[in-house]
Design an enzyme around this catalytic site. Structure first.
Site, mmCIF file in Angstrom:
data_model
loop_
_atom_site.group_PDB
_atom_site.id
_atom_site.type_symbol
_atom_site.label_atom_id
_atom_site.label_comp_id
_atom_site.label_asym_id
_atom_site.label_seq_id
_atom_site.Cartn_x
_atom_site.Cartn_y
_atom_site.Cartn_z
ATOM 1 N N ALA A 172 -32.449 -45.818 9.491
ATOM 2 C CA ALA A 172 -33.362 -44.413 10.259
ATOM 3 C C ALA A 172 -33.547 -44.441 11.517
ATOM 4 O O ALA A 172 -33.800 -45.850 12.267
ATOM 5 C CB ALA A 172 -34.688 -44.762 9.294
ATOM 6 N N LYS A 196 -25.446 -42.904 -1.051
ATOM 7 C CA LYS A 196 -25.686 -41.717 0.472
ATOM 8 C C LYS A 196 -26.815 -40.584 -0.039
ATOM 9 O O LYS A 196 -27.586 -40.131 0.618
ATOM 10 C CB LYS A 196 -24.150 -42.034 1.448
ATOM 11 N N GLU A 243 -24.317 -45.035 6.144
ATOM 12 C CA GLU A 243 -25.174 -46.215 7.011
ATOM 13 C C GLU A 243 -26.583 -45.481 6.367
ATOM 14 O O GLU A 243 -26.834 -44.335 6.464
ATOM 15 C CB GLU A 243 -24.552 -45.679 8.442
ATOM 16 N N VAL A 251 -18.414 -39.307 12.997
ATOM 17 C CA VAL A 251 -19.113 -37.373 13.781
ATOM 18 C C VAL A 251 -19.944 -36.972 13.429
ATOM 19 O O VAL A 251 -19.982 -37.713 11.366
ATOM 20 C CB VAL A 251 -17.323 -36.939 14.151
ATOM 21 N N CYS A 253 -30.931 -35.477 9.102
ATOM 22 C CA CYS A 253 -29.988 -35.205 8.038
ATOM 23 C C CYS A 253 -30.728 -34.598 5.943
ATOM 24 O O CYS A 253 -29.925 -34.682 5.542
ATOM 25 C CB CYS A 253 -29.953 -36.945 7.590
ATOM 26 N N PHE A 298 -38.996 -35.954 15.546
ATOM 27 C CA PHE A 298 -39.333 -36.028 14.362
ATOM 28 C C PHE A 298 -39.893 -36.589 13.476
ATOM 29 O O PHE A 298 -40.162 -36.384 12.293
ATOM 30 C CB PHE A 298 -37.610 -35.449 13.459
HETATM 31 P P1 NAD Z 1 -24.413 -37.755 16.824
HETATM 32 O O1 NAD Z 1 -24.405 -35.857 16.839
HETATM 33 O O2 NAD Z 1 -25.303 -37.484 17.431
HETATM 34 O O3 NAD Z 1 -22.404 -38.082 16.741
HETATM 35 C C1 NAD Z 1 -21.789 -37.829 16.378
HETATM 36 C C2 NAD Z 1 -20.647 -37.908 18.010
HETATM 37 O O4 NAD Z 1 -19.351 -37.236 17.514
HETATM 38 C C3 NAD Z 1 -21.405 -36.777 18.800
HETATM 39 O O5 NAD Z 1 -21.643 -37.404 20.246
HETATM 40 C C4 NAD Z 1 -20.128 -35.775 18.792
HETATM 41 O O6 NAD Z 1 -19.393 -35.594 20.502
HETATM 42 C C5 NAD Z 1 -18.820 -36.600 18.497
HETATM 43 N N1 NAD Z 1 -17.743 -36.257 18.307
HETATM 44 C C6 NAD Z 1 -17.411 -34.841 17.177
HETATM 45 N N2 NAD Z 1 -16.341 -34.550 16.518
HETATM 46 C C7 NAD Z 1 -15.151 -35.890 17.357
HETATM 47 C C8 NAD Z 1 -14.283 -35.996 17.571
HETATM 48 N N3 NAD Z 1 -13.553 -35.142 17.020
HETATM 49 N N4 NAD Z 1 -14.168 -36.332 18.108
HETATM 50 C C9 NAD Z 1 -14.856 -37.303 19.589
HETATM 51 N N5 NAD Z 1 -15.582 -37.188 19.375
HETATM 52 C C10 NAD Z 1 -16.282 -36.796 18.442
HETATM 53 O O7 NAD Z 1 -24.558 -37.870 15.176
HETATM 54 P P2 NAD Z 1 -24.859 -38.901 14.233
HETATM 55 O O8 NAD Z 1 -26.430 -39.008 13.867
HETATM 56 O O9 NAD Z 1 -24.747 -40.523 14.438
HETATM 57 O O10 NAD Z 1 -24.617 -38.382 12.952
HETATM 58 C C11 NAD Z 1 -23.269 -39.109 12.978
HETATM 59 C C12 NAD Z 1 -23.121 -38.948 11.296
HETATM 60 O O11 NAD Z 1 -24.150 -39.912 10.468
HETATM 61 C C13 NAD Z 1 -23.271 -37.777 10.460
HETATM 62 O O12 NAD Z 1 -22.366 -37.429 9.078
HETATM 63 C C14 NAD Z 1 -24.438 -38.013 9.937
HETATM 64 O O13 NAD Z 1 -25.804 -37.254 8.339
HETATM 65 C C15 NAD Z 1 -24.773 -39.486 9.853
HETATM 66 N N6 NAD Z 1 -25.816 -40.530 9.825
HETATM 67 C C16 NAD Z 1 -26.768 -40.617 9.841
HETATM 68 C C17 NAD Z 1 -28.205 -41.259 10.673
HETATM 69 C C18 NAD Z 1 -29.519 -40.898 12.293
HETATM 70 O O14 NAD Z 1 -30.113 -41.565 11.514
HETATM 71 N N7 NAD Z 1 -28.792 -40.397 12.671
HETATM 72 C C19 NAD Z 1 -28.845 -41.923 9.740
HETATM 73 C C20 NAD Z 1 -27.485 -41.948 8.546
HETATM 74 C C21 NAD Z 1 -26.044 -41.437 8.163
HETATM 75 C C1 UGA Z 2 -33.349 -40.819 6.892
HETATM 76 C C2 UGA Z 2 -33.660 -42.276 6.007
HETATM 77 O O1 UGA Z 2 -34.769 -42.715 5.752
HETATM 78 C C3 UGA Z 2 -32.244 -43.218 6.005
HETATM 79 O O2 UGA Z 2 -32.586 -43.765 5.194
HETATM 80 C C4 UGA Z 2 -31.119 -42.797 6.252
HETATM 81 O O3 UGA Z 2 -30.376 -43.172 6.978
HETATM 82 C C5 UGA Z 2 -31.404 -41.510 7.560
HETATM 83 O O4 UGA Z 2 -32.400 -41.144 7.199
HETATM 84 C C6 UGA Z 2 -29.985 -40.835 7.304
HETATM 85 O O5 UGA Z 2 -29.020 -40.568 6.573
HETATM 86 O O6 UGA Z 2 -29.765 -40.122 8.625
HETATM 87 P P1 UGA Z 2 -34.427 -40.482 9.430
HETATM 88 O O7 UGA Z 2 -33.916 -39.508 8.866
HETATM 89 O O8 UGA Z 2 -33.723 -41.162 10.628
HETATM 90 O O9 UGA Z 2 -34.123 -41.710 8.388
HETATM 91 O O10 UGA Z 2 -36.189 -40.826 9.678
HETATM 92 P P2 UGA Z 2 -37.129 -41.110 8.312
HETATM 93 O O11 UGA Z 2 -37.860 -42.453 8.722
HETATM 94 O O12 UGA Z 2 -36.624 -40.938 6.872
HETATM 95 O O13 UGA Z 2 -38.404 -39.834 8.499
HETATM 96 C C7 UGA Z 2 -37.711 -38.121 8.092
HETATM 97 C C8 UGA Z 2 -38.604 -38.205 8.187
HETATM 98 O O14 UGA Z 2 -39.420 -38.010 7.011
HETATM 99 C C9 UGA Z 2 -39.557 -37.895 9.142
HETATM 100 O O15 UGA Z 2 -40.059 -36.634 9.608
HETATM 101 C C10 UGA Z 2 -40.931 -38.536 8.782
HETATM 102 O O16 UGA Z 2 -42.123 -38.446 9.648
HETATM 103 C C11 UGA Z 2 -40.639 -38.271 7.746
HETATM 104 N N1 UGA Z 2 -41.823 -38.547 6.991
HETATM 105 C C12 UGA Z 2 -41.205 -40.068 6.442
HETATM 106 C C13 UGA Z 2 -42.786 -38.311 6.240
HETATM 107 O O17 UGA Z 2 -43.147 -37.098 6.055
HETATM 108 N N2 UGA Z 2 -43.591 -39.148 4.975
HETATM 109 C C14 UGA Z 2 -42.825 -40.103 5.030
HETATM 110 O O18 UGA Z 2 -43.737 -41.005 4.478
HETATM 111 C C15 UGA Z 2 -41.407 -40.962 5.880
#
Ligand code: NAD
Ligand code: UGA
Length: 464
Positions: free
Chosen positions: A165, A221, A162, A91, A277, A339
Site C-alpha cells: 500500500a 489480487k 503486489e 506497467v 487501484c 488519496f
Molecule cells: P505507474 O503508472 O506509477 O507506473 C507504470 C509505469 O509503466 C509508468 O512509469 C509508465 O511510463 C510505464 N510504462 C507503461 N507502458 C510501458 C512500456 N510499454 N514500456 C516501458 N514502460 C512502460 O503504475 P503503478 O502504480 O506502479 O502500478 C503498476 C501496476 O501495479 C498496476 O497494474 C497496478 O494496478 C498495480 N499495483 C499498484 C499498486 C500501487 O500502490 N500503486 C499496488 C499494487 C499493485
Molecule cells: C491498496 C491495498 O491496501 C494494497 O494492498 C494494494 O496493493 C493496493 O491498493 C493496490 O493494489 O494498488 P493503497 O490504495 O495504496 O493500497 O492504500 P490503502 O491503504 O489501501 O488505502 C486506499 C484508500 O482507502 C485510501 O483513500 C484510504 O484513505 C482509504 N481507507 C483505507 C479508508 O478510507 N479507510 C480505511 O480503513 C483504510
C-alpha cells in the site's frame, strides 16, 4: 534457472520500490528498472534523493544503498530485456476509457506492448513475471503473444501480484503478510516458480511465500482489493446511519473490530476511498463477472463502488447544507489532496470529486497539501472537464502554507489524514477565519471537544 539479471518494465509506484527492495536483499543480482518515460527515469537517477519521482517514506534510504551498485534505472529497454533471465511487467493497467468494456475493463494495451517487446528482443529463455494487477487468465494471452511473436525461445509466465500500500510500501515490502506466486504445474512451470521463490527467500520466511496456480494468483489480487474496499464502503454506510441516530461510527468500528473474527483494520470511516487501484480493480472484477454471465456476482461488488461515490457526494452535500445551502463565493479550505497520507499520489483521490461538486456550486476552494503541488492539483481538476481551465483557475487556488490557505475561509475540509494537521495552531486558524467557522473532518482526526471549545462548528463523519 539461476537468476543473475532482472529487468523490470515500469518504473512507477510498484516497479521502483519493489525492485529497490529486491536489489537490496539480493546484492548478487543486477536489477534494472526500465521505462519509456525518460523524465521519470531521470528523476529516479537524480543525485538529490528528495527528487525521486515518488514520495514513499524510507524509499530514499534503500535507493541510496543500492543505486549504482546492483540497482539501475534506464530507458534502454531492449538491451536490458535481452540481458535478463527474469522480466517483471509492472506497467499501469488503468480502466479502459474507450471501446468495448469502456469504464469497466482493464486496459491491457501497455501489458501487451511489453509482451510484444519481450518477444521481439529475446534471444534466450526468459521467465516473465506479471507484477501488474491483471484480469484472471491474462497469463494465457501473454503466453500466446510471446510464443506467436517470439523467435523460438521458451517463455515461462508467472503471476506475482503486489500487495503493497502506498505510504507504507517499504514496510509492506520488507515484512509482507504473504508473497503470492502463481505458476504452471509442469516441470518448467515449477522450475520458474522456484527461481522466483529463491529471490524472495532472501528475506521472506518460507511460510509467508504462497505458491498457487496461475489463475488463483491473478484472481486473488483482484479479490484482495475488493474485500479491502468492501470493508471501507461497509463502515462508510454505517457512518451515514450513525449521523441519523446519534451513534458514533468510531465507537461502532472499535466495538465490532474487537471481535477477532472481524478484526480492526480497514474500518476507518472516510470521505471515500481513493487511489489508483481499488476502483479500477473492482470494476474489472465486475466486468469479468458480467462477461461470464454472473450478474449477481457483478451487482454485489458494483455496490461497493456505488457506495463510495455516494460517500464523496454526501460529504460535499454536508458542506453545502451546513453553509446554509449556498457556497457561491465562499472560501473553503481543503487540507489534503492526496488519496491518503504519506504519499504524493492523487489518483482517484476523493478530494478531486468533492472539489468538483463544490466548484459546480461556485465555491472558492483553496487547497493545501504537504506533498502535492499546484501543477498536479490543476491537472486533476482540469482532467474532469467539468469547467474550462480558466474557470478552474478563477475558482480554485493552491497555497503552500496551511495558515494562509485557511485565512478568511468559511470552512475547512480535512480530506487527507496527514499527521501534521493535528498539530496546527487551531486557535490561530480560528482567529483568521470568517465566522461561523466550520471544520468538516473527513477523516475524524481532530479533537472535536478542543475545536468546539475554541469556537469552531465541528462536523465529523458518522458523528451526530
Ligand atoms: P505507474 O503508472 O506509477 O507506473 C507504470 C509505469 O509503466 C509508468 O512509469 C509508465 O511510463 C510505464 N510504462 C507503461 N507502458 C510501458 C512500456 N510499454 N514500456 C516501458 N514502460 C512502460 O503504475 P503503478 O502504480 O506502479 O502500478 C503498476 C501496476 O501495479 C498496476 O497494474 C497496478 O494496478 C498495480 N499495483 C499498484 C499498486 C500501487 O500502490 N500503486 C499496488 C499494487 C499493485
Ligand atoms: C491498496 C491495498 O491496501 C494494497 O494492498 C494494494 O496493493 C493496493 O491498493 C493496490 O493494489 O494498488 P493503497 O490504495 O495504496 O493500497 O492504500 P490503502 O491503504 O489501501 O488505502 C486506499 C484508500 O482507502 C485510501 O483513500 C484510504 O484513505 C482509504 N481507507 C483505507 C479508508 O478510507 N479507510 C480505511 O480503513 C483504510
Amino acid at each position: 534457472m539461476k537468476i543473475k539479471n532482472i529487468c523490470c518494465i515500469g518504473a512507477g509506484y510498484v516497479g521502483g520500490p519493489t525492485m529497490a527492495v529486491i536489489a537490496q536483499k539480493n546484492p548478487k543480482i543486477k536489477v534494472t528498472v526500465v521505462d519509456i518515460n525518460k523524465d521519470r527515469i531521470d528523476l529516479w537517477n537524480s543525485k538529490d534523493l528528495s527528487k525521486l519521482p515518488i514520495f514513499e517514506p524510507g524509499l530514499d534510504i534503500v535507493v541510496l544503498q543500492t543505486r549504482g551498485k546492483n540497482l539501475f534505472f534506464s530507458t534502454e529497454i531492449d538491451k536490458n530485456i535481452a540481458n535478463s533471465e527474469m522480466i517483471f511487467i509492472s506497467v499501469n493497467t488503468p480502466t479502459k476509457t474507450y471501446g468495448d468494456g469502456k469504464g469497466m475493463a482493464a486496459d491491457l494495451r501497455y501489458v501487451e506492448l511489453c509482451a510484444r517487446k519481450i518477444a521481439e528482443v529475446s534471444k534466450s529463455d526468459k521467465i516473465v513475471v506479471e507484477k501488474s494487477t491483471l484480469p484472471v487468465m491474462t497469463a494465457a494471452t501473454i503466453k500466446n503473444i510471446l510464443d506467436e511473436t517470439g523467435s523460438g525461445v521458451n517463455f515461462e509466465i508467472l503471476s506475482n501480484p503486489e500487495f503493497l500500500a502506498e505510504g507504507t510500501a517499504m514496510r509492506d515490502l520488507e515484512i509482507p503478510d504473504r508473497v503470492l506466486i502463481g505458476g504452471g504445474d509442469d516441470k518448467y512451470g515449477k522450475a520458474a516458480v522456484k527461481s522466483l521463490v529463491d529471490i524472495y527467500k532472501a528475506w521472506v520466511p518460507m511460510d509467508n511465500i504462497l505458491t498457487t496456480n496461475l489463475w488463483s494468483s491473478e484472481l486473488s489480487k483482484l479479490v484482495a482489493n475488493a474485500f479491502l474496499a468492501q470493508r471501507i464502503s461497509s463502515i462508510n454506510s454505517i457512518s451515514e446511519l450513525c449521523e441519523s441516530t446519534g451513534a458514533d461510527v468510531d465507537e461502532v468500528a472499535k466495538a465490532i473490530g474487537m471481535d477477532s473474527r472481524i478484526g480492526s483494520k480497514f474500518l476507518k470511516t472516510s470521505v471515500g476511498f481513493g487511489g489508483s487501484c481499488f476502483q479500477k480493480d473492482i470494476l474489472n472484477l465486475v466486468y469479468i463477472a458480467k462477461s461470464l454471465g454472473l450478474n449477481n456476482v457483478a451487482e454485489y461488488w458494483h455496490q461497493v463502488i456505488r457506495f463510495n461515490n455516494h460517500q464523496r457526494e454526501r460529504f460535499a452535500k454536508k458542506i453545502l447544507k451546513s453553509l446554509y445551502n449556498s457556497v457561491a463565493g465562499k472560501k473553503i479550505c481543503f487540507l489534503g489532496w492526496s488519496f491518503k497520507k504519506d504519499t504524493n499520489d492523487t489518483r482517484e483521490s476523493a478530494a478531486i470529486y468533492i472539489a468538483d461538486m463544490l466548484l459546480e456550486e461556485m465555491a472558492k476552494i483553496c487547497v493545501y497539501d504537504p506533498k502535492v503541488g499546484k501543477k498536479q492539483i490543476y491537472f486533476d481538476i482540469d482532467y474532469l472537464n467539468s469547467r474550462t481551465k480558466e474557470e478552474n483557475k478563477n475558482l480554485l487556488s493552491v497555497s503552500n502554507d496551511p495558515y494562509s490557505a485557511c485565512k478568511k475561509s468559511h470552512a475547512i475540509a480535512i480530506i487527507t489524514e496527514w499527521d501534521e494537521f493535528i498539530h496546527y495552531d487551531w486557535n490561530k486558524i480560528y482567529i483568521s477565519m470568517n465566522k461561523p467557522a466550520f471544520v468538516f473532518d473527513g477523516r475524524n482526526i481532530l479533537d472535536k471537544e478542543k475545536l468546539e471549545k475554541i469556537g469552531f462548528i465541528y462536523k465529523g463523519i458518522g458523528k451526530a
